[in-house]
Design a protein around this motif. Structure first.
Motif, PDB file in Angstrom:
ATOM      1  N   TYR A 103       0.829  -1.212   0.000  1.00 18.16           N
ATOM      2  CA  TYR A 103       0.000   0.000   0.000  1.00 18.16           C
ATOM      3  C   TYR A 103       0.860   1.256   0.000  1.00 18.16           C
ATOM      4  O   TYR A 103       0.430   2.318  -0.464  1.00 18.16           O
ATOM      5  CB  TYR A 103      -0.908  -0.021   1.237  1.00 18.16           C
ATOM      6  N   GLN A 104       2.085   1.134   0.515  1.00 17.55           N
ATOM      7  CA  GLN A 104       2.980   2.288   0.579  1.00 17.55           C
ATOM      8  C   GLN A 104       3.325   2.813  -0.814  1.00 17.55           C
ATOM      9  O   GLN A 104       3.673   3.998  -0.967  1.00 17.55           O
ATOM     10  CB  GLN A 104       4.269   1.918   1.323  1.00 17.55           C
ATOM     11  N   ILE A 105       3.240   1.961  -1.818  1.00 15.75           N
ATOM     12  CA  ILE A 105       3.507   2.406  -3.196  1.00 15.75           C
ATOM     13  C   ILE A 105       2.528   3.510  -3.581  1.00 15.75           C
ATOM     14  O   ILE A 105       2.862   4.424  -4.339  1.00 15.75           O
ATOM     15  CB  ILE A 105       3.409   1.226  -4.187  1.00 15.75           C
ATOM     16  N   GLY A 106       1.319   3.438  -3.043  1.00 13.38           N
ATOM     17  CA  GLY A 106       0.300   4.433  -3.354  1.00 13.38           C
ATOM     18  C   GLY A 106       0.625   5.828  -2.860  1.00 13.38           C
ATOM     19  O   GLY A 106       0.002   6.808  -3.296  1.00 13.38           O
ATOM     20  N   TYR A 107       1.615   5.941  -1.975  1.00 15.93           N
ATOM     21  CA  TYR A 107       2.022   7.257  -1.462  1.00 15.93           C
ATOM     22  C   TYR A 107       3.089   7.900  -2.344  1.00 15.93           C
ATOM     23  O   TYR A 107       3.691   8.906  -1.947  1.00 15.93           O
ATOM     24  CB  TYR A 107       2.559   7.128  -0.037  1.00 15.93           C
ATOM     25  N   ILE A 108       3.297   7.359  -3.505  1.00 14.08           N
ATOM     26  CA  ILE A 108       4.341   7.863  -4.393  1.00 14.08           C
ATOM     27  C   ILE A 108       4.064   9.304  -4.805  1.00 14.08           C
ATOM     28  O   ILE A 108       4.984  10.064  -5.093  1.00 14.08           O
ATOM     29  CB  ILE A 108       4.478   6.950  -5.635  1.00 14.08           C
ATOM     30  N   ASP A 109       2.783   9.692  -4.833  1.00 12.08           N
ATOM     31  CA  ASP A 109       2.459  11.073  -5.193  1.00 12.08           C
ATOM     32  C   ASP A 109       3.015  12.057  -4.170  1.00 12.08           C
ATOM     33  O   ASP A 109       3.575  13.099  -4.529  1.00 12.08           O
ATOM     34  CB  ASP A 109       0.942  11.248  -5.333  1.00 12.08           C
ATOM     35  N   SER A 168      12.317   2.052   0.697  1.00 15.45           N
ATOM     36  CA  SER A 168      12.618   2.178   2.120  1.00 15.45           C
ATOM     37  C   SER A 168      11.328   2.195   2.949  1.00 15.45           C
ATOM     38  O   SER A 168      11.252   1.548   4.002  1.00 15.45           O
ATOM     39  CB  SER A 168      13.407   3.462   2.369  1.00 15.45           C
ATOM     40  N   SER A 169      10.309   2.901   2.457  1.00 16.86           N
ATOM     41  CA  SER A 169       9.022   2.957   3.156  1.00 16.86           C
ATOM     42  C   SER A 169       8.367   1.586   3.209  1.00 16.86           C
ATOM     43  O   SER A 169       7.750   1.215   4.217  1.00 16.86           O
ATOM     44  CB  SER A 169       8.087   3.946   2.452  1.00 16.86           C
ATOM     45  N   MET A 170       8.517   0.815   2.144  1.00 13.84           N
ATOM     46  CA  MET A 170       7.932  -0.526   2.112  1.00 13.84           C
ATOM     47  C   MET A 170       8.617  -1.453   3.099  1.00 13.84           C
ATOM     48  O   MET A 170       7.957  -2.266   3.759  1.00 13.84           O
ATOM     49  CB  MET A 170       8.012  -1.093   0.696  1.00 13.84           C
ATOM     50  N   ILE A 171       9.923  -1.331   3.227  1.00 13.90           N
ATOM     51  CA  ILE A 171      10.657  -2.157   4.191  1.00 13.90           C
ATOM     52  C   ILE A 171      10.219  -1.831   5.616  1.00 13.90           C
ATOM     53  O   ILE A 171       9.949  -2.723   6.433  1.00 13.90           O
ATOM     54  CB  ILE A 171      12.177  -1.957   4.031  1.00 13.90           C
ATOM     55  N   LYS A 172      10.124  -0.531   5.918  1.00 12.61           N
ATOM     56  CA  LYS A 172       9.666  -0.104   7.241  1.00 12.61           C
ATOM     57  C   LYS A 172       8.232  -0.581   7.491  1.00 12.61           C
ATOM     58  O   LYS A 172       7.892  -1.025   8.600  1.00 12.61           O
ATOM     59  CB  LYS A 172       9.735   1.414   7.357  1.00 12.61           C
ATOM     60  N   ALA A 173       7.400  -0.493   6.450  1.00 10.56           N
ATOM     61  CA  ALA A 173       5.999  -0.905   6.586  1.00 10.56           C
ATOM     62  C   ALA A 173       5.894  -2.402   6.840  1.00 10.56           C
ATOM     63  O   ALA A 173       5.030  -2.849   7.612  1.00 10.56           O
ATOM     64  CB  ALA A 173       5.222  -0.532   5.323  1.00 10.56           C
ATOM     65  N   PHE A 174       6.764  -3.176   6.202  1.00 11.96           N
ATOM     66  CA  PHE A 174       6.744  -4.628   6.417  1.00 11.96           C
ATOM     67  C   PHE A 174       7.105  -4.969   7.857  1.00 11.96           C
ATOM     68  O   PHE A 174       6.447  -5.806   8.495  1.00 11.96           O
ATOM     69  CB  PHE A 174       7.718  -5.316   5.455  1.00 11.96           C
ATOM     70  N   VAL A 175       8.141  -4.307   8.374  1.00 12.14           N
ATOM     71  CA  VAL A 175       8.554  -4.537   9.768  1.00 12.14           C
ATOM     72  C   VAL A 175       7.448  -4.102  10.721  1.00 12.14           C
ATOM     73  O   VAL A 175       7.042  -4.853  11.626  1.00 12.14           O
ATOM     74  CB  VAL A 175       9.858  -3.775  10.079  1.00 12.14           C
ATOM     75  N   LEU A 176       6.941  -2.882  10.513  1.00 15.41           N
ATOM     76  CA  LEU A 176       5.888  -2.364  11.383  1.00 15.41           C
ATOM     77  C   LEU A 176       4.619  -3.207  11.278  1.00 15.41           C
ATOM     78  O   LEU A 176       4.010  -3.555  12.297  1.00 15.41           O
ATOM     79  CB  LEU A 176       5.579  -0.913  11.003  1.00 15.41           C
ATOM     80  N   GLY A 177       4.223  -3.545  10.059  1.00 19.41           N
ATOM     81  CA  GLY A 177       3.019  -4.337   9.855  1.00 19.41           C
ATOM     82  C   GLY A 177       3.097  -5.703  10.507  1.00 19.41           C
ATOM     83  O   GLY A 177       2.108  -6.204  11.058  1.00 19.41           O
ATOM     84  N   SER A 178       4.281  -6.309  10.468  1.00 15.95           N
ATOM     85  CA  SER A 178       4.485  -7.622  11.095  1.00 15.95           C
ATOM     86  C   SER A 178       4.333  -7.525  12.611  1.00 15.95           C
ATOM     87  O   SER A 178       3.665  -8.352  13.243  1.00 15.95           O
ATOM     88  CB  SER A 178       5.867  -8.169  10.739  1.00 15.95           C
ATOM     89  N   ILE A 179       4.952  -6.491  13.199  1.00 19.96           N
ATOM     90  CA  ILE A 179       4.864  -6.299  14.651  1.00 19.96           C
ATOM     91  C   ILE A 179       3.423  -6.034  15.081  1.00 19.96           C
ATOM     92  O   ILE A 179       2.911  -6.651  16.030  1.00 19.96           O
ATOM     93  CB  ILE A 179       5.764  -5.129  15.093  1.00 19.96           C
ATOM     94  N   LEU A 180       2.768  -5.140  14.353  1.00 18.88           N
ATOM     95  CA  LEU A 180       1.398  -4.777  14.716  1.00 18.88           C
ATOM     96  C   LEU A 180       0.424  -5.927  14.474  1.00 18.88           C
ATOM     97  O   LEU A 180      -0.570  -6.070  15.195  1.00 18.88           O
ATOM     98  CB  LEU A 180       0.951  -3.545  13.925  1.00 18.88           C
ATOM     99  N   GLY A 181       0.723  -6.750  13.481  1.00 16.96           N
ATOM    100  CA  GLY A 181      -0.104  -7.928  13.234  1.00 16.96           C
ATOM    101  C   GLY A 181      -0.052  -8.899  14.397  1.00 16.96           C
ATOM    102  O   GLY A 181      -1.085  -9.446  14.806  1.00 16.96           O
ATOM    103  N   VAL A 182       1.145  -9.104  14.944  1.00 20.12           N
ATOM    104  CA  VAL A 182       1.309  -9.982  16.118  1.00 20.12           C
ATOM    105  C   VAL A 182       0.558  -9.394  17.316  1.00 20.12           C
ATOM    106  O   VAL A 182      -0.119 -10.115  18.056  1.00 20.12           O
ATOM    107  CB  VAL A 182       2.806 -10.170  16.447  1.00 20.12           C
TER     108      VAL A 182
END
Length: 224
Positions: A160-166, A187-201
Protein backbone atom coordinates in the motif's frame (compact mmCIF):
# COMPACT_ATOMS: atom_id res chain seq x y z
CA UNK A 1 -13.55 -25.01 5.49
CA UNK A 2 -12.87 -22.22 3.03
CA UNK A 3 -10.84 -23.14 -0.01
CA UNK A 4 -7.83 -21.18 -1.15
CA UNK A 5 -9.87 -19.99 -4.13
CA UNK A 6 -12.36 -18.42 -1.74
CA UNK A 7 -9.50 -16.85 0.21
CA UNK A 8 -8.36 -15.15 -2.97
CA UNK A 9 -11.81 -13.72 -3.64
CA UNK A 10 -11.91 -11.96 -0.27
CA UNK A 11 -8.33 -10.75 -0.61
CA UNK A 12 -9.20 -9.32 -4.04
CA UNK A 13 -12.13 -7.53 -2.38
CA UNK A 14 -9.70 -5.93 0.06
CA UNK A 15 -7.32 -4.93 -2.76
CA UNK A 16 -10.20 -3.20 -4.55
CA UNK A 17 -11.16 -1.38 -1.34
CA UNK A 18 -7.58 -0.22 -0.87
CA UNK A 19 -7.41 0.97 -4.47
CA UNK A 20 -10.58 3.05 -4.03
CA UNK A 21 -9.36 4.49 -0.71
CA UNK A 22 -5.96 5.41 -2.13
CA UNK A 23 -7.54 6.94 -5.24
CA UNK A 24 -9.95 8.97 -3.09
CA UNK A 25 -7.02 10.28 -1.03
CA UNK A 26 -5.04 11.30 -4.11
CA UNK A 27 -8.02 13.04 -5.73
CA UNK A 28 -8.91 14.86 -2.49
CA UNK A 29 -5.33 16.05 -2.01
CA UNK A 30 -5.08 17.10 -5.66
CA UNK A 31 -8.28 19.17 -5.48
CA UNK A 32 -7.15 20.87 -2.27
CA UNK A 33 -3.63 21.50 -3.54
CA UNK A 34 -4.97 23.08 -6.74
CA UNK A 35 -6.52 25.82 -4.61
CA UNK A 36 -3.19 26.67 -2.96
CA UNK A 37 0.36 27.50 -3.91
CA UNK A 38 2.53 24.46 -4.52
CA UNK A 39 4.91 24.55 -1.57
CA UNK A 40 6.03 22.30 1.27
CA UNK A 41 3.65 23.65 3.91
CA UNK A 42 0.60 23.37 1.66
CA UNK A 43 1.63 19.84 0.68
CA UNK A 44 1.61 18.82 4.33
CA UNK A 45 -1.66 20.62 5.03
CA UNK A 46 -3.51 19.08 2.07
CA UNK A 47 -2.07 15.64 2.81
CA UNK A 48 -3.17 15.86 6.45
CA UNK A 49 -6.65 17.05 5.49
CA UNK A 50 -7.09 14.28 2.89
CA UNK A 51 -6.10 11.61 5.44
CA UNK A 52 -8.33 13.13 8.11
CA UNK A 53 -11.34 13.36 5.80
CA UNK A 54 -10.92 9.75 4.72
CA UNK A 55 -10.62 8.62 8.35
CA UNK A 56 -13.85 10.40 9.27
CA UNK A 57 -15.59 9.01 6.20
CA UNK A 58 -14.48 5.44 7.00
CA UNK A 59 -15.70 5.77 10.58
CA UNK A 60 -19.07 7.16 9.50
CA UNK A 61 -19.61 4.52 6.82
CA UNK A 62 -18.40 1.47 8.78
CA UNK A 63 -19.23 2.35 12.40
CA UNK A 64 -22.28 0.06 12.51
CA UNK A 65 -21.11 -2.51 9.98
CA UNK A 66 -20.92 -5.98 11.55
CA UNK A 67 -18.55 -7.30 8.88
CA UNK A 68 -15.94 -4.54 9.10
CA UNK A 69 -16.50 -3.22 12.62
CA UNK A 70 -18.25 -5.77 14.87
CA UNK A 71 -16.87 -4.14 18.03
CA UNK A 72 -18.11 -0.70 16.93
CA UNK A 73 -14.64 0.75 17.55
CA UNK A 74 -14.55 4.40 18.60
CA UNK A 75 -11.46 6.49 19.19
CA UNK A 76 -13.13 8.12 22.21
CA UNK A 77 -13.21 4.71 23.93
CA UNK A 78 -9.43 4.30 23.77
CA UNK A 79 -9.06 4.30 27.54
CA UNK A 80 -11.79 1.88 28.52
CA UNK A 81 -11.05 -0.98 30.94
CA UNK A 82 -9.71 -3.56 28.49
CA UNK A 83 -5.91 -3.25 28.27
CA UNK A 84 -6.23 0.18 29.91
CA UNK A 85 -2.89 -0.04 31.73
CA UNK A 86 -1.01 -1.03 28.58
CA UNK A 87 -2.55 1.84 26.63
CA UNK A 88 -1.74 4.39 29.32
CA UNK A 89 1.85 3.14 29.59
CA UNK A 90 2.28 3.26 25.81
CA UNK A 91 0.72 6.72 25.70
CA UNK A 92 3.22 7.96 28.29
CA UNK A 93 6.11 6.38 26.35
CA UNK A 94 4.93 8.01 23.12
CA UNK A 95 4.71 11.44 24.78
CA UNK A 96 8.11 11.12 26.50
CA UNK A 97 9.78 9.86 23.31
CA UNK A 98 8.24 12.73 21.37
CA UNK A 99 9.48 15.29 23.94
CA UNK A 100 13.00 13.83 23.98
CA UNK A 101 13.31 13.79 20.20
CA UNK A 102 11.97 17.34 19.97
CA UNK A 103 14.52 18.51 22.51
CA UNK A 104 17.25 17.72 19.99
CA UNK A 105 15.35 19.28 17.09
CA UNK A 106 17.18 22.33 15.72
CA UNK A 107 14.29 24.12 14.03
CA UNK A 108 10.66 24.70 14.93
CA UNK A 109 8.21 25.89 12.31
CA UNK A 110 4.68 25.31 11.07
CA UNK A 111 5.87 22.72 8.52
CA UNK A 112 7.58 20.57 11.17
CA UNK A 113 4.56 20.85 13.46
CA UNK A 114 2.19 19.81 10.65
CA UNK A 115 4.45 16.95 9.66
CA UNK A 116 4.49 15.65 13.24
CA UNK A 117 0.70 15.84 13.52
CA UNK A 118 0.45 13.90 10.26
CA UNK A 119 2.99 11.22 11.18
CA UNK A 120 2.17 10.55 14.83
CA UNK A 121 -1.58 11.19 14.98
CA UNK A 122 -3.42 11.26 11.65
CA UNK A 123 -1.65 8.49 9.71
CA UNK A 124 -1.48 6.01 12.65
CA UNK A 125 -5.20 6.43 13.29
CA UNK A 126 -6.09 6.19 9.59
CA UNK A 127 -3.89 3.20 8.75
CA UNK A 128 -4.69 1.20 11.88
CA UNK A 129 -8.41 1.75 11.47
CA UNK A 130 -8.16 0.69 7.85
CA UNK A 131 -5.78 -2.26 8.11
CA UNK A 132 -5.76 -3.64 11.67
CA UNK A 133 -9.45 -2.96 12.29
CA UNK A 134 -11.82 -2.79 9.33
CA UNK A 135 -9.98 -4.93 6.76
CA UNK A 136 -8.65 -7.31 9.40
CA UNK A 137 -12.19 -7.89 10.66
CA UNK A 138 -13.51 -8.31 7.13
CA UNK A 139 -10.99 -11.04 6.30
CA UNK A 140 -11.41 -12.67 9.73
CA UNK A 141 -15.15 -12.95 9.14
CA UNK A 142 -14.53 -14.99 6.00
CA UNK A 143 -11.12 -16.58 6.58
CA UNK A 144 -10.76 -18.55 9.81
CA UNK A 145 -7.04 -19.20 9.39
CA UNK A 146 -5.50 -16.34 11.37
CA UNK A 147 -2.10 -16.76 9.69
CA UNK A 148 -3.67 -16.20 6.27
CA UNK A 149 -5.25 -13.00 7.60
CA UNK A 150 -1.98 -11.91 9.23
CA UNK A 151 0.12 -12.51 6.11
CA UNK A 152 -2.47 -10.95 3.80
CA UNK A 153 -2.85 -7.75 5.83
CA UNK A 154 0.90 -7.42 6.37
CA UNK A 155 1.72 -7.78 2.66
CA UNK A 156 -1.14 -5.52 1.58
CA UNK A 157 -0.01 -2.90 4.09
CA UNK A 158 3.53 -3.15 2.72
CA UNK A 159 2.51 -2.71 -0.91
CA UNK A 160 0.00 0.00 0.00
CA UNK A 161 2.98 2.29 0.58
CA UNK A 162 3.51 2.41 -3.20
CA UNK A 163 0.30 4.43 -3.35
CA UNK A 164 2.02 7.26 -1.46
CA UNK A 165 4.34 7.86 -4.39
CA UNK A 166 2.46 11.07 -5.19
CA UNK A 167 3.39 12.60 -1.82
CA UNK A 168 7.00 11.44 -2.08
CA UNK A 169 7.52 12.69 -5.64
CA UNK A 170 5.95 16.07 -4.82
CA UNK A 171 8.11 16.38 -1.71
CA UNK A 172 11.26 15.72 -3.74
CA UNK A 173 10.11 18.18 -6.40
CA UNK A 174 9.54 20.97 -3.87
CA UNK A 175 12.69 20.43 -1.80
CA UNK A 176 14.98 19.63 -4.76
CA UNK A 177 16.58 16.93 -2.67
CA UNK A 178 18.89 14.43 -4.30
CA UNK A 179 17.81 10.83 -4.57
CA UNK A 180 15.24 8.77 -6.39
CA UNK A 181 11.57 8.40 -5.59
CA UNK A 182 11.80 4.64 -6.00
CA UNK A 183 14.49 4.45 -3.30
CA UNK A 184 12.30 6.27 -0.79
CA UNK A 185 9.29 4.12 -1.71
CA UNK A 186 11.38 0.96 -1.26
CA UNK A 187 12.62 2.18 2.12
CA UNK A 188 9.02 2.96 3.16
CA UNK A 189 7.93 -0.53 2.11
CA UNK A 190 10.66 -2.16 4.19
CA UNK A 191 9.67 -0.10 7.24
CA UNK A 192 6.00 -0.91 6.59
CA UNK A 193 6.74 -4.63 6.42
CA UNK A 194 8.55 -4.54 9.77
CA UNK A 195 5.89 -2.36 11.38
CA UNK A 196 3.02 -4.34 9.85
CA UNK A 197 4.48 -7.62 11.10
CA UNK A 198 4.86 -6.30 14.65
CA UNK A 199 1.40 -4.78 14.72
CA UNK A 200 -0.10 -7.93 13.23
CA UNK A 201 1.31 -9.98 16.12
CA UNK A 202 -0.03 -7.42 18.60
CA UNK A 203 -3.46 -7.58 16.94
CA UNK A 204 -3.48 -11.38 17.21
CA UNK A 205 -2.25 -11.50 20.80
CA UNK A 206 -4.12 -8.54 22.33
CA UNK A 207 -6.92 -7.95 19.81
CA UNK A 208 -6.51 -4.24 20.45
CA UNK A 209 -6.40 -1.71 17.61
CA UNK A 210 -5.79 1.17 20.03
CA UNK A 211 -2.48 -0.35 21.09
CA UNK A 212 -1.60 -0.74 17.42
CA UNK A 213 -2.24 2.99 16.93
CA UNK A 214 0.03 3.92 19.84
CA UNK A 215 2.81 1.58 18.69
CA UNK A 216 2.47 2.96 15.16
CA UNK A 217 2.86 6.51 16.53
CA UNK A 218 5.94 5.46 18.52
CA UNK A 219 7.47 3.81 15.44
CA UNK A 220 6.89 6.98 13.42
CA UNK A 221 8.59 9.15 16.03
CA UNK A 222 11.64 6.88 16.13
CA UNK A 223 12.10 6.00 12.45
CA UNK A 224 10.59 8.76 10.29
Amino acid sequence: MKSRANYKEYIIDVILILFVVQLARIITKYILLKQLNFNLLNLIITTAISFALLSILLILILKNNEIFNPTNLKIVNMFNNKNKQIRILLGIIVILTFMITQYFEDTYNIYNFGRLILLIIIIPIFEELLFREYLWNYLSNHIKNVMVVFISITMLYTFYQIGYIDIISQYISITNKSGYTIDIVTSSMIKAFVLGSILGVVKIRLKDTYICMLLHALFSILFY
